[in-house]
Design a protein around this motif. Structure first.
Motif, PDB file in Angstrom:
ATOM      1  N   GLN A 165       0.815  -1.209   0.000  1.00  0.00           N
ATOM      2  CA  GLN A 165       0.000   0.000   0.000  1.00  0.00           C
ATOM      3  C   GLN A 165       0.855   1.268   0.000  1.00  0.00           C
ATOM      4  O   GLN A 165       0.494   2.278   0.579  1.00  0.00           O
ATOM      5  CB  GLN A 165      -0.934   0.012   1.224  1.00  0.00           C
ATOM      6  CG  GLN A 165      -1.928  -1.145   1.266  1.00  0.00           C
ATOM      7  CD  GLN A 165      -2.947  -1.063   0.148  1.00  0.00           C
ATOM      8  OE1 GLN A 165      -3.558  -0.023  -0.039  1.00  0.00           O
ATOM      9  NE2 GLN A 165      -3.132  -2.137  -0.592  1.00  0.00           N
ATOM     10  N   LYS A 166       2.012   1.188  -0.629  1.00  0.00           N
ATOM     11  CA  LYS A 166       2.898   2.341  -0.707  1.00  0.00           C
ATOM     12  C   LYS A 166       2.371   3.316  -1.756  1.00  0.00           C
ATOM     13  O   LYS A 166       1.889   2.900  -2.810  1.00  0.00           O
ATOM     14  CB  LYS A 166       4.313   1.865  -1.060  1.00  0.00           C
ATOM     15  CG  LYS A 166       5.350   2.957  -1.090  1.00  0.00           C
ATOM     16  CD  LYS A 166       6.766   2.389  -1.042  1.00  0.00           C
ATOM     17  CE  LYS A 166       7.028   1.289  -2.008  1.00  0.00           C
ATOM     18  NZ  LYS A 166       8.430   0.842  -2.007  1.00  0.00           N
ATOM     19  N   ALA A 167       2.445   4.604  -1.472  1.00  0.00           N
ATOM     20  CA  ALA A 167       1.938   5.606  -2.407  1.00  0.00           C
ATOM     21  C   ALA A 167       2.891   5.765  -3.585  1.00  0.00           C
ATOM     22  O   ALA A 167       4.114   5.826  -3.415  1.00  0.00           O
ATOM     23  CB  ALA A 167       1.768   6.941  -1.693  1.00  0.00           C
ATOM     24  N   PHE A 168       2.317   5.834  -4.788  1.00  0.00           N
ATOM     25  CA  PHE A 168       3.092   6.044  -5.997  1.00  0.00           C
ATOM     26  C   PHE A 168       2.519   7.235  -6.753  1.00  0.00           C
ATOM     27  O   PHE A 168       1.320   7.514  -6.667  1.00  0.00           O
ATOM     28  CB  PHE A 168       3.070   4.796  -6.882  1.00  0.00           C
ATOM     29  CG  PHE A 168       3.897   3.661  -6.338  1.00  0.00           C
ATOM     30  CD1 PHE A 168       5.186   3.439  -6.798  1.00  0.00           C
ATOM     31  CD2 PHE A 168       3.385   2.811  -5.370  1.00  0.00           C
ATOM     32  CE1 PHE A 168       5.945   2.402  -6.297  1.00  0.00           C
ATOM     33  CE2 PHE A 168       4.135   1.763  -4.867  1.00  0.00           C
ATOM     34  CZ  PHE A 168       5.422   1.556  -5.328  1.00  0.00           C
ATOM     35  N   PHE A 169       3.400   7.916  -7.498  1.00  0.00           N
ATOM     36  CA  PHE A 169       3.008   9.157  -8.160  1.00  0.00           C
ATOM     37  C   PHE A 169       3.490   9.163  -9.606  1.00  0.00           C
ATOM     38  O   PHE A 169       4.479   8.502  -9.952  1.00  0.00           O
ATOM     39  CB  PHE A 169       3.606  10.370  -7.429  1.00  0.00           C
ATOM     40  CG  PHE A 169       3.320  10.398  -5.955  1.00  0.00           C
ATOM     41  CD1 PHE A 169       2.181  11.023  -5.470  1.00  0.00           C
ATOM     42  CD2 PHE A 169       4.186   9.793  -5.049  1.00  0.00           C
ATOM     43  CE1 PHE A 169       1.907  11.048  -4.112  1.00  0.00           C
ATOM     44  CE2 PHE A 169       3.924   9.811  -3.689  1.00  0.00           C
ATOM     45  CZ  PHE A 169       2.781  10.437  -3.220  1.00  0.00           C
ATOM     46  N   THR A 170       2.810   9.940 -10.430  1.00  0.00           N
ATOM     47  CA  THR A 170       3.296  10.156 -11.789  1.00  0.00           C
ATOM     48  C   THR A 170       4.485  11.114 -11.731  1.00  0.00           C
ATOM     49  O   THR A 170       4.674  11.841 -10.746  1.00  0.00           O
ATOM     50  CB  THR A 170       2.207  10.757 -12.691  1.00  0.00           C
ATOM     51  OG1 THR A 170       1.886  12.074 -12.214  1.00  0.00           O
ATOM     52  CG2 THR A 170       0.949   9.897 -12.692  1.00  0.00           C
ATOM     53  N   VAL A 171       5.272  11.138 -12.810  1.00  0.00           N
ATOM     54  CA  VAL A 171       6.403  12.071 -12.837  1.00  0.00           C
ATOM     55  C   VAL A 171       5.906  13.517 -12.817  1.00  0.00           C
ATOM     56  O   VAL A 171       6.569  14.400 -12.258  1.00  0.00           O
ATOM     57  CB  VAL A 171       7.294  11.826 -14.069  1.00  0.00           C
ATOM     58  CG1 VAL A 171       8.082  10.547 -13.934  1.00  0.00           C
ATOM     59  CG2 VAL A 171       6.478  11.829 -15.359  1.00  0.00           C
ATOM     60  N   SER A 172       4.719  13.754 -13.382  1.00  0.00           N
ATOM     61  CA  SER A 172       4.153  15.106 -13.345  1.00  0.00           C
ATOM     62  C   SER A 172       3.845  15.522 -11.916  1.00  0.00           C
ATOM     63  O   SER A 172       4.127  16.656 -11.503  1.00  0.00           O
ATOM     64  CB  SER A 172       2.872  15.165 -14.184  1.00  0.00           C
ATOM     65  OG  SER A 172       3.149  14.909 -15.546  1.00  0.00           O
ATOM     66  N   ASP A 173       3.263  14.608 -11.140  1.00  0.00           N
ATOM     67  CA  ASP A 173       2.943  14.906  -9.747  1.00  0.00           C
ATOM     68  C   ASP A 173       4.205  15.187  -8.935  1.00  0.00           C
ATOM     69  O   ASP A 173       4.250  16.137  -8.135  1.00  0.00           O
ATOM     70  CB  ASP A 173       2.174  13.742  -9.113  1.00  0.00           C
ATOM     71  CG  ASP A 173       0.769  13.602  -9.675  1.00  0.00           C
ATOM     72  OD1 ASP A 173       0.244  14.592 -10.199  1.00  0.00           O
ATOM     73  OD2 ASP A 173       0.211  12.488  -9.591  1.00  0.00           O
ATOM     74  N   ALA A 183       7.870  17.428 -16.013  1.00  0.00           N
ATOM     75  CA  ALA A 183       7.831  15.971 -16.047  1.00  0.00           C
ATOM     76  C   ALA A 183       8.865  15.438 -17.036  1.00  0.00           C
ATOM     77  O   ALA A 183       9.507  14.404 -16.797  1.00  0.00           O
ATOM     78  CB  ALA A 183       6.431  15.492 -16.433  1.00  0.00           C
ATOM     79  N   GLN A 184       9.050  16.158 -18.159  1.00  0.00           N
ATOM     80  CA  GLN A 184      10.035  15.738 -19.153  1.00  0.00           C
ATOM     81  C   GLN A 184      11.443  15.752 -18.555  1.00  0.00           C
ATOM     82  O   GLN A 184      12.252  14.857 -18.802  1.00  0.00           O
ATOM     83  CB  GLN A 184       9.979  16.653 -20.386  1.00  0.00           C
ATOM     84  CG  GLN A 184       8.710  16.494 -21.222  1.00  0.00           C
ATOM     85  CD  GLN A 184       7.519  17.228 -20.619  1.00  0.00           C
ATOM     86  OE1 GLN A 184       7.664  17.976 -19.644  1.00  0.00           O
ATOM     87  NE2 GLN A 184       6.346  17.005 -21.189  1.00  0.00           N
TER      88      GLN A 184
END
Length: 269
Positions: A165-173, A183-184
């Protein structure tokens, strides 16, 4: 919008991308990709030949193409000789007044052995040290490629949580959260750090390396009118590692760009 396989008022006749897929035995998604590339190469507008049809199985709308004979022949010029011959013969039938080939609004999946395939692919994914959630996602996509149906989508499962249940994020976030350039830029940095590499896939252009797998996971993201795509997400644990990498680089953005350029040159890009 009309979903007829052949345009009733069109002159000359047109052949649909779905019928081309049916006649050649190719996946319709691959045929539409080939058609779009071909239209761009010859300077034709994609939207001029594009329309939508409704999938009877899930009620969603998908795109297809209706193209005339000259563009059909141009398309299959790069196909195998036996497939080209099938298309040529089909056009001869159409010009002689033949009826369109019956095409299902949804590809018929090959269900036999699907469960065994899922189990085998999941076991292979586990050998690669993926957690249960990631193993299920990878196995489901393998089943889709081999059998024509994604079991997770059939069961309407849109999200699978990892056991920790570890939180994961997009590169944009992450870029927005830490005030990084973009993000790029973060993707370039993760590439330079050796945590990800280019996958060559349109659906998900990045894939985690062995070093990056401990900090990332793939997650399915449903997209309206299309099959779901995979996104590479990152845990917050990556933040101090990125900051350390930045601190060790005198000109971080330029350094990352230079590393990426060197990688591309090495691959002959």
């Amino acid at each position: 919008m009309s979903t007829d396989l052949f345009a009733a008022k069109a002159s000359p006749l047109t052949m649909s991308s779905r019928e081309i897929a049916e006649v050649t035995g190719k996946d319709h998604r691959n045929v539409t990709r080939d058609i779009e590339k071909m239209l761009n190469d010859v300077g034709e507008g994609v939207l001029k030949f594009e329309q939508t049809y409704t999938n009877a199985q899930n009620g969603q709308s998908y795109r297809e193409f209706l193209i005339p004979k000259d563009l059909t022949i141009t398309l299959v010029a790069g196909y195998r000789s036996d497939l080209r011959l099938k298309i040529v013969r089909r056009w001869m039938e159409l010009e002689a007044g033949g009826s369109p080939v019956a095409v299902s609004s949804s590809p018929q999946p090959k269900l036999a052995g699907m469960g065994r395939t899922f189990a085998d692919m999941r076991r292979i994914a586990k050998l690669m040290k993926l957690d249960d959630a990631q193993a299920a996602i990878h196995a489901s996509h393998a089943v889709e490629r081999l059998h024509g149906v994604n079991p997770l989508e059939v069961m309407d499962i849109k999200r699978i949580e990892s056991p920790a249940q570890k939180a994961f994020f997009t590169v944009s976030d992450l870029a927005k959260r830490e005030g990084w350039q973009s993000a790029q830029w973060l993707n370039r940095t993760l590439l330079a750090m050796g945590f990800q590499d280019r996958s060559g896939s349109d659906d998900n252009p990045w894939t985690a390396t062995e070093a990056g797998r401990a900090y990332s996971r793939l997650e399915d993201a449903p997209i309206r009118g299309r099959r779901s795509r995979q996104m590479l997400l990152w845990s917050a644990e990556i933040i101090p590692l990125v900051k350390q990498h930045i601190a060790q680089s005198a000109t971080p953005y330029a350094a990352v760009t230079a590393v990426e350029d060197a990688v591309l040159v090495g691959k002959g890009a």
